[in-house]
Scaffold this active site. Structure first.
Site, PDB file in Angstrom:
ATOM      1  NE  ARG A   1     -10.518  -2.012  -2.701  1.00  0.00           N
ATOM      2  CZ  ARG A   1      -9.910  -1.217  -1.820  1.00  0.00           C
ATOM      3  NH1 ARG A   1      -8.824  -1.657  -1.196  1.00  0.00           N
ATOM      4  NH2 ARG A   1     -10.368  -0.017  -1.560  1.00  0.00           N
TER       5      ARG A   1
ATOM      6  CG  PHE B   1      -1.906   1.063   1.335  1.00  0.00           C
ATOM      7  CD1 PHE B   1      -3.032   1.039   0.524  1.00  0.00           C
ATOM      8  CD2 PHE B   1      -1.747   2.114   2.216  1.00  0.00           C
ATOM      9  CE1 PHE B   1      -3.982   2.043   0.610  1.00  0.00           C
ATOM     10  CE2 PHE B   1      -2.694   3.131   2.307  1.00  0.00           C
ATOM     11  CZ  PHE B   1      -3.811   3.088   1.494  1.00  0.00           C
TER      12      PHE B   1
ATOM     13  CE1 TYR C   1      -9.509   4.684   6.721  1.00  0.00           C
ATOM     14  CE2 TYR C   1      -8.259   5.760   8.462  1.00  0.00           C
ATOM     15  CZ  TYR C   1      -8.349   5.323   7.167  1.00  0.00           C
ATOM     16  OH  TYR C   1      -7.301   5.495   6.321  1.00  0.00           O
ATOM     17  CE  LYS C   2      -8.340   1.264   5.099  1.00  0.00           C
ATOM     18  NZ  LYS C   2      -6.896   1.087   4.865  1.00  0.00           N
TER      19      LYS C   2
ATOM     20  CG  ASP D   1      -0.826  -1.830   7.457  1.00  0.00           C
ATOM     21  OD1 ASP D   1      -1.989  -2.028   7.883  1.00  0.00           O
ATOM     22  OD2 ASP D   1      -0.480  -0.768   6.925  1.00  0.00           O
TER      23      ASP D   1
HETATM   24  C1  LIG Z   1      -6.158   2.211   4.860  1.00  0.00           C
HETATM   25  C2  LIG Z   1      -4.727   1.820   5.072  1.00  0.00           C
HETATM   26  C3  LIG Z   1      -3.890   2.619   5.831  1.00  0.00           C
HETATM   27  C4  LIG Z   1      -4.448   3.882   6.410  1.00  0.00           C
HETATM   28  O1  LIG Z   1      -3.484   4.778   6.780  1.00  0.00           O
HETATM   29  P1  LIG Z   1      -3.918   6.109   7.547  1.00  0.00           P
HETATM   30  O2  LIG Z   1      -2.617   6.793   7.744  1.00  0.00           O
HETATM   31  O3  LIG Z   1      -4.561   5.706   8.842  1.00  0.00           O
HETATM   32  O4  LIG Z   1      -4.838   6.857   6.670  1.00  0.00           O
HETATM   33  C5  LIG Z   1      -2.593   2.183   6.046  1.00  0.00           C
HETATM   34  N1  LIG Z   1      -2.138   1.016   5.516  1.00  0.00           N
HETATM   35  C6  LIG Z   1      -2.924   0.230   4.750  1.00  0.00           C
HETATM   36  C7  LIG Z   1      -2.400  -1.048   4.201  1.00  0.00           C
HETATM   37  C8  LIG Z   1      -4.239   0.625   4.498  1.00  0.00           C
HETATM   38  O5  LIG Z   1      -5.020  -0.132   3.731  1.00  0.00           O
END
Ligand SMILES: *Cc1c(COP(=O)(O)O)cnc(C)c1O
Length: 399
Positions: A360, A111, A207-208, A182
């Site tokens: 997705r 990511f 938040y997910k 992560d």
């Molecule tokens: C959504 C997501 C994040 C989110 O990062 P924020 O800094 O909290 O916005 C980080 N890593 C992955 C793999 C994600 O999917």
């Protein structure tokens, strides 16, 4: 337990923003009224504002397979990634290993924020980066003995592929390296077993699937054997051993609390508290079983009804190798995955797309019903059969 969304809309975006617990609005309203309007400064003394990062961490610890004392909730995932990568680099140096370890290993397709944070650390001279194409390359990347930490996504944000956490930890540990996981696409979706798999460090989006609310702070885990090994990357007052002594010099708090750099996000934490109370009652194996049942059913339905239109499930078929969402692609010359995603949203099925070709379905084990899967696949079949995704109104950028 959770509030309903808009009538007739089917939500498959728990991999972007999870559903809202029913009492989140009331908790935020009360915090604003009783905490901000009335208590003001006294709120720090009379409410649990300072304890929230640890209390939220303790509530979600079981579903990531951690002990209550080893998880906190604070900052964004990106910031926590920075904090724990720097911490890992320091911790690796402190072990007294023969030569300095300053390499961070990353998957090439990770990511973006994970890579960007690594690049920033490398640019500042704290580390060098080494890319791998996948877990099969891990052993070779670790062989030189200079790796401090391997940063891996437990579940890939595009394909939904889930890594074998125990196996990766073992390989890294055999070479004297740490692993930073992560958990953004697995925490709250499937059972994560940080302690059983001997994981060192982890971060994960709040938040997910965890349903902390838009922009919610993220989880941060450190195995107890590492907690006292190095200073935190940001030595802030909230991570001081004696917060209100106002000592002139920094002394890190003994456990995980040293990673609390600044004041907690009190309003965001009030919303997150609603989800935390739900998580504290969720049995990890039941969550996992529910996720498996939902995603297996969805895959079966997609195969049965949409394969003839070119829909291919790209997520792994085996549940143990699959995480939060189910990914598909449209296998045709003229495919436009963003247009298909927009047409599906217009049909009341909220999905998301990721370049180059992933669509997705982010099911949530606590709110998605099996009937929702039938209705979603019915609507997808209709969009494909009518070729409505070719309409000009879906050709623009995703909204
Ligand atoms: C959504 C997501 C994040 C989110 O990062 P924020 O800094 O909290 O916005 C980080 N890593 C992955 C793999 C994600 O999917």
């Amino acid at each position: 337990m959770f509030a309903h969304g808009a009538p007739g809309t089917l939500y498959f975006d728990a991999n972007s923003i999870g559903p809202m617990p029913l009492d989140a609005p009331e908790r935020v309203r009360r915090l604003l009224d009783e905490g901000w309007r009335i208590a003001r400064r006294r709120g720090w003394n009379t409410s649990d504002w300072l304890e929230q990062p640890r209390a939220l961490g303790a509530a979600i610890a079981p579903i990531v397979g951690a002990h209550a004392d080893d998880v906190i909730v604070c900052d964004s995932t990106s910031v926590n990634q920075y904090k724990l990568l720097r911490f890992a680099l320091d911790a690796a140096t402190c072990t007294g290993a023969a030569s300095a370890r300053n390499v961070i290993v990353l998957e090439r397709t990770v990511f973006p924020t994970n890579r960007y944070v690594g690049e920033g650390i490398a640019r500042a001279g704290h580390a060098t980066l080494r890319d791998i194409d996948g877990p099969q390359d891990l052993d070779a990347a670790l062989a030189p003995g200079d790796v401090a930490v391997v940063a891996l996504s437990h579940v890939d944000y595009r394909s939904g592929r889930r890594l074998d956490m125990a196996a990766m930890n073992r390989i890294a540990h055999d070479h004297g390296a740490l692993v930073l996981w992560d958990l953004s696409h697995s925490a709250g979706a499937v059972a994560v077993r940080l302690r059983d798999t001997d994981a060192d460090l982890a971060i994960g989006c709040g938040y997910k699937y965890l349903c902390g609310g838009p922009g919610a702070p993220s989880l941060l885990y450190v195995h107890p054997r590492l907690q006292a090994r190095a200073w935190p990357a940001i030595a802030g007052w909230m991570g001081h051993a004696d917060l209100f002594a106002f000592e002139p010099h920094y002394l890190p708090a003994p456990g995980i609390s040293r990673h609390l750099a600044g004041s907690p996000a009190v309003i965001a934490n009030a919303a997150f508290g609603a989800a935390a109370d739900i998580w504290a009652q969720v049995e990890p194996d039941a969550l996992d079983a529910r996720h498996r049942s939902l995603t297996d059913t969805l895959i079966d339905l997609l195969d049965a009804h949409c394969a003839s239109f070119g829909i291919e499930v790209t997520s792994p078929r085996e549940h143990a190798r699959r995480g939060g969402h189910v990914s598909v692609r449209l296998a045709r010359e003229d495919a436009n995955i963003d247009a298909l995603g927009q047409a599906l949203v217009a049909a009341g099925v909220v999905v998301s797309t990721r370049k180059p070709d992933s669509l997705r379905f982010g099911v949530h084990p606590l709110t998605t019903r099996h009937a929702d899967l039938w209705h979603a696949v019915e609507r997808l079949t209709d969009v494909l059969r009518s070729e409505r995704w070719r309409d000009a109104r879906f050709a623009g950028p995703t909204k």
